[in-house]
Design a protein around this motif. Sequence first.
Motif, PDB file in Angstrom:
ATOM      1  N   ILE A   7     -43.687  85.865  -7.552  1.00 26.88           N
ATOM      2  CA  ILE A   7     -42.378  86.455  -7.284  1.00 26.88           C
ATOM      3  C   ILE A   7     -41.657  86.618  -8.608  1.00 26.88           C
ATOM      4  N   ASN A   8     -41.123  87.818  -8.847  1.00 25.63           N
ATOM      5  CA  ASN A   8     -40.379  88.096 -10.069  1.00 25.63           C
ATOM      6  C   ASN A   8     -39.028  87.394 -10.011  1.00 25.63           C
ATOM      7  N   SER A   9     -38.738  86.625 -11.053  1.00 29.21           N
ATOM      8  CA  SER A   9     -37.498  85.853 -11.075  1.00 29.21           C
ATOM      9  C   SER A   9     -36.278  86.697 -11.392  1.00 29.21           C
ATOM     10  N   VAL A  10     -36.460  87.951 -11.837  1.00 28.45           N
ATOM     11  CA  VAL A  10     -35.323  88.805 -12.198  1.00 28.45           C
ATOM     12  C   VAL A  10     -34.807  89.567 -10.987  1.00 28.45           C
ATOM     13  N   HIS A  11     -35.671  90.349 -10.337  1.00 30.04           N
ATOM     14  CA  HIS A  11     -35.234  91.163  -9.195  1.00 30.04           C
ATOM     15  C   HIS A  11     -35.855  90.721  -7.868  1.00 30.04           C
ATOM     16  N   GLY A  12     -36.692  89.668  -7.865  1.00 27.01           N
ATOM     17  CA  GLY A  12     -37.186  89.097  -6.618  1.00 27.01           C
ATOM     18  C   GLY A  12     -38.329  89.845  -5.971  1.00 27.01           C
ATOM     19  N   LEU A  13     -39.015  90.728  -6.677  1.00 24.25           N
ATOM     20  CA  LEU A  13     -40.137  91.462  -6.094  1.00 24.25           C
ATOM     21  C   LEU A  13     -41.319  90.513  -5.870  1.00 24.25           C
ATOM     22  N   ASP A  63     -40.748  94.143  -1.059  1.00 24.59           N
ATOM     23  CA  ASP A  63     -39.331  93.831  -1.238  1.00 24.59           C
ATOM     24  C   ASP A  63     -38.931  92.806  -0.173  1.00 24.59           C
ATOM     25  N   PRO A  64     -38.584  91.569  -0.554  1.00 24.73           N
ATOM     26  CA  PRO A  64     -38.236  90.555   0.453  1.00 24.73           C
ATOM     27  C   PRO A  64     -36.997  90.896   1.270  1.00 24.73           C
ATOM     28  N   ARG A  65     -36.127  91.771   0.742  1.00 23.93           N
ATOM     29  CA  ARG A  65     -34.901  92.098   1.475  1.00 23.93           C
ATOM     30  C   ARG A  65     -35.186  92.989   2.687  1.00 23.93           C
ATOM     31  N   THR A  66     -36.057  93.976   2.502  1.00 23.03           N
ATOM     32  CA  THR A  66     -36.390  94.886   3.607  1.00 23.03           C
ATOM     33  C   THR A  66     -37.719  94.558   4.265  1.00 23.03           C
TER      34      THR A  66
END
Length: 502
Positions: free
Chosen positions: A184-190, A204-207
Amino acid sequence: MQVSSLNEVKIYSLSCGKSLPEWLSDRKKRALQKKDVDVRRRIELIQDFEMPTVCTTIKVSKDGQYILATGTYKPRVRCYDTYQLSLKFERCLDSEVVTFEILSDDYSKIVFLHNDRYIEFHSQSGFYYKTRIPKFGRDFSYHYPSCDLYFVGASSEVYRLNLEQGRYLNPLQTDAAENNVCDINSVHGLFATGTIEGRVECWDPRTRNRVGLLDCALNSVTADSEINSLPTISALKFNGALTMAVGTTTGQGKIFTSLEPEHDLNDVCLYPNSGMLLTANETPKMGIYYIPVLGPAPRWCSFLDNLTEELEENPESTVYDDYKFVTKKDLENLGLTHLIGSPFLRAYMHGFFMDIRLYHKVKLMVNPFAYEEYRKDKIRQKIEETRAQRVQLKKLPKVNKELALKLIEEEEEKQKSTWKKKVKSLPNILTDDRFKVMFENPDFQVDEESEEFRLLNPLVSKISEKRKKKLRLLEQQELREKVMYSLSVRICYCFFNVMFSL
């Protein structure tokens, strides 16, 4: 400590050497240090930095104070304090650990993924909770904004466990048959997962939708590469917002340097913001390597920088100085292809290591005129030594010789003035790389017959006339020197040829 070099990158193996048993007395330890060179050169950064049998995984806490490692047998986890340079605690587990993650800055929150599908949570005091996932897991990552744990393994689904609610959420359905690694990318959460088909899927964890697909297996195969199997994804790591490193099982990628320990590697961990590598090996002793090119030494062992600087000032023979690296084509030229698989050749990357003495012997047998080349080189070396004893002339560039001579005279006058009194020295144009093209490219030649030059220099001074005469004398002297050098080369060659024949 052992030093090796590959691609001009120095690697210091700090864990190399014999380990002394604890029951030995101090007197016997001192006696061993006097007799045995390996024991004397041994560097023990952390006491008891080993496992009873095998070490499987190793990681460093976010604050850099603690190093945690798991191993067998019996399955256990050990925590080392870098401030105290010793073992802090040890806990035994019910089954072997596939991988683990440190959720807190220190060791107070740890999650273990076991090989029997169990997920075990530990707090600062010890065991806290245990649950199970539907399929065997291979890797997992923690998404801090949503408190979700993402598990990948022998399934096409990515399981999500929310630690705030304490329950499983709907899994992510990938197109792969199985997933090996994730990050998991610590900057944008990908969220990214690597599949056995050689692809990297980004979500994308948000969608909870897939936003990208990267086919690494197809892009890594080139015309020059030799591949016997499908390049599956074996390692995955983000570096910043836009950079991601992907490793394959076939070893595709540009090699910066490499480590080749005596035992197989199970896990590799880079100490944060430093050039230190920690390795989990198929041996009780865990590996510690220091690569100064990657970064400085950690604060708790900052003396390593001074130690490596002293070794650079007093260079010693490295591991590969007594060996010659040869490719398969080199072996064909030497007629040594029948030695492949024998102890005389040790396979390494795209070639082999062989003893340097054997290499020179075979090369002398294959090329009998090697001695003639060696003799010519020695004669040329002797001639250069005799030439260096002669009076050295002022070497002027090919372009703008008069300007260069003027600058040399001004530099000599400046040095005379600085001998008498302190004068602020200015940079010399001849030695400055920014102006070297002016003395190399003919397009920058000063044309004294041009109208611009006459307007800027209306009067020709007597100093410039003297400088032109001096320049002509230097050119004549340089021509005579070349003629004398060619004659001396012929004479010396005849003389040394007679001496070598005798």
